[in-house]
Design a protein around this motif. Structure first.
Motif, PDB file in Angstrom:
ATOM      1  N   ALA A  27      51.303  43.291  32.962  1.00 24.10           N
ATOM      2  CA  ALA A  27      50.076  43.118  32.299  1.00 24.10           C
ATOM      3  C   ALA A  27      48.942  41.453  32.122  1.00 24.10           C
ATOM      4  CB  ALA A  27      50.474  43.032  30.341  1.00 24.10           C
ATOM      5  N   GLU A  28      50.403  40.609  32.733  1.00 25.98           N
ATOM      6  CA  GLU A  28      49.809  39.595  33.510  1.00 25.98           C
ATOM      7  C   GLU A  28      49.812  39.853  34.993  1.00 25.98           C
ATOM      8  OE1 GLU A  28      52.117  35.262  32.160  1.00 25.98           O
ATOM      9  OE2 GLU A  28      53.552  36.608  33.705  1.00 25.98           O
ATOM     10  N   ARG A  29      49.805  40.658  34.967  1.00 25.93           N
ATOM     11  CA  ARG A  29      48.958  40.842  36.978  1.00 25.93           C
ATOM     12  C   ARG A  29      47.930  41.319  36.845  1.00 25.93           C
ATOM     13  NH1 ARG A  29      53.160  44.233  38.045  1.00 25.93           N
ATOM     14  NH2 ARG A  29      51.935  45.997  38.566  1.00 25.93           N
ATOM     15  N   LEU A  30      47.291  42.291  36.066  1.00 25.77           N
ATOM     16  CA  LEU A  30      46.064  43.395  36.009  1.00 25.77           C
ATOM     17  C   LEU A  30      45.125  42.256  34.810  1.00 25.77           C
ATOM     18  CD1 LEU A  30      47.395  46.481  34.205  1.00 25.77           C
ATOM     19  CD2 LEU A  30      46.885  46.535  37.296  1.00 25.77           C
ATOM     20  N   ARG A  31      45.327  41.157  34.433  1.00 26.09           N
ATOM     21  CA  ARG A  31      45.075  40.364  33.393  1.00 26.09           C
ATOM     22  C   ARG A  31      44.643  41.071  32.628  1.00 26.09           C
ATOM     23  NH1 ARG A  31      40.628  38.963  35.318  1.00 26.09           N
ATOM     24  NH2 ARG A  31      40.365  40.123  37.324  1.00 26.09           N
ATOM     25  N   VAL A  32      44.946  42.203  31.783  1.00 22.96           N
ATOM     26  CA  VAL A  32      44.705  42.995  31.125  1.00 22.96           C
ATOM     27  C   VAL A  32      45.836  43.704  30.851  1.00 22.96           C
ATOM     28  CG1 VAL A  32      42.505  43.846  31.413  1.00 22.96           C
ATOM     29  CG2 VAL A  32      44.159  45.334  32.488  1.00 22.96           C
TER      30      VAL A  32
END
Length: 392
Positions: A27-32
């Motif tokens: 989630a952090e990597r995708l920013r969603v």
């Protein structure tokens, strides 16, 4: 709908927690929030908890909704935050005119909405409705939604402000600007919303003045006591609850970490044998429990007034806000205390505790967590000064 249906949702959400925990880095990597997580929450029925029964909703107890949010946030702060703010919107849609409700759910009862309530847009009165323009920030989960709720000041022909409304727009009428690059709650995809001179019919608006009086045209179709609770009680609870959940997850991670940790600076002493560490977790757990207990107790108190057909006293509504902002602070203070006692390994990228610390502090800066304003209102009312109930 029966309590059994609600309990099925709660059980389904709890079954997903290990998965959400494993996806926190993603989630952090995708920013969603990953699409798979939103789909799994949808399959449990989570997004229908506060939705009207006539649109396949559960009209559940808000405490059950908060419980599900708390649990999700304990596994992943970003997923908990998005589930909370997106999951509460059906409650407000139920207050809109029936025409608007039908537009959202008439063809697909799984339709979701995001929001940005700060009145950063400008609406001007026109025949049958309003012309709306502006840019709104922090619309969490907007990429997973098909409609948006936006706050805006209404201006008359003379340029004077005549109302503060929530405007409901379909996806075709706004653009999402990908601007979310943050150090906390970084997986929430809280991007900007851009609207350029769009017509919004009167039925797709809701006056915050009316909402502040616990009224809305949708109550004619949705007479449940659920939709007679104060907007600012329900919605600010959706901001504090994920922070409490984040603190609960941080607490569990800290206790597990300390049970395995040895402190080299103290001749290899096991951290779990340190009496000061034991005192610290006792205090932290009490702060977290107090935040949750007051949130639940206050909603229950408001529900009792509604069930008796009585108006909720302003003092009670102000108490909800008092305990809500202090509840957020209690949960964050608990995380701070645990983080300080966790040792250098807690700083490593990917560890749950440092993410919880960042996420909780990011949640703290939300406007609903402005402590001085809420506390001043409560104190001013106690001193006998007039307070605008529309804001609480």
């Amino acid at each position: 709908m029966s309590q059994a249906a609600t309990q099925s949702v709660l059980d389904g959400v709890r079954d997903l927690l290990p998965t959400f925990r494993d996806r926190a880095d993603e989630a952090e990597r995708l920013r969603v929030v990953p699409e798979s997580s939103v789909k799994e929450l949808e399959e449990t029925g989570f997004f229908r908890l506060l939705q009207p029964r006539r649109f396949d909703g559960l009209e559940a107890d808000p405490v059950d909704f908060y419980t599900a949010v708390r649990d999700v946030a304990s596994a992943c702060g970003s997923t908990g935050w998005v589930s909370s703010v997106v999951g509460v919107h059906p409650w407000q849609v139920a207050l809109f005119a029936d025409e608007a409700q039908q537009a959202v759910w008439g063809e697909d009862t799984a339709t979701r909405l995001s929001s940005s309530y700060a009145p950063t847009g400008k609406a001007t009165v026109t025949d049958g409705g309003y012309r709306l323009s502006g840019k709104w920030s922090f619309s969490s989960g907007c990429d997973h939604c098909q409609w948006v709720l936006l706050g805006g000041l209404v201006f008359n022909e003379d340029g004077n402000v005549v109302d503060f409304k929530t405007f409901m727009l379909p996806r075709k009428d706004y653009a999402i600007l990908d601007v979310w690059h943050m150090v906390g709650l970084s997986g929430t995809g809280s991007n900007d919303i851009l609207v350029e001179d769009v017509f919004v019919p009167e039925a797709f608006t809701l006056s915050m003045g009316e909402t502040g009086q616990c009224r809305g045209p949708g109550q004619a179709q949705n007479p449940s006591d659920l939709y007679k609770l104060p907007f600012h009680s329900i919605f600010t609870g959706t901001i504090t609850t994920p922070i409490i959940g984040i603190a609960m997850g941080a607490y569990d991670d800290h206790v597990a970490m300390q049970q395995q940790r040895t402190r080299a600076a103290y001749l290899g002493e096991k951290a779990s044998l340190d009496p000061f560490s034991a005192v610290r977790i006792a205090r932290a757990s009490s702060e977290i429990d107090a935040a949750w207990a007051l949130l639940v107790n206050n909603i229950r108190e408001e529900q009792e007034y509604v069930a008796k057909g009585e108006r909720i006293p302003l003092k009670t509504r102000l108490k909800v806000r008092r305990d809500q902002v202090i509840g957020s602070q209690r949960a964050i203070d608990a995380i701070d205390s645990l983080f300080e006692a966790s040792g250098g390994r807690a700083l490593a990228e990917g560890t749950p505790l440092q993410r919880a610390w960042r996420d909780a502090h990011a949640g703290r800066v939300h406007a609903a967590n402005d402590p001085e304003r809420a506390l001043q209102m409560y104190g001013a009312h106690e001193f006998g000064h007039k307070i605008d109930p529309g804001m609480y």
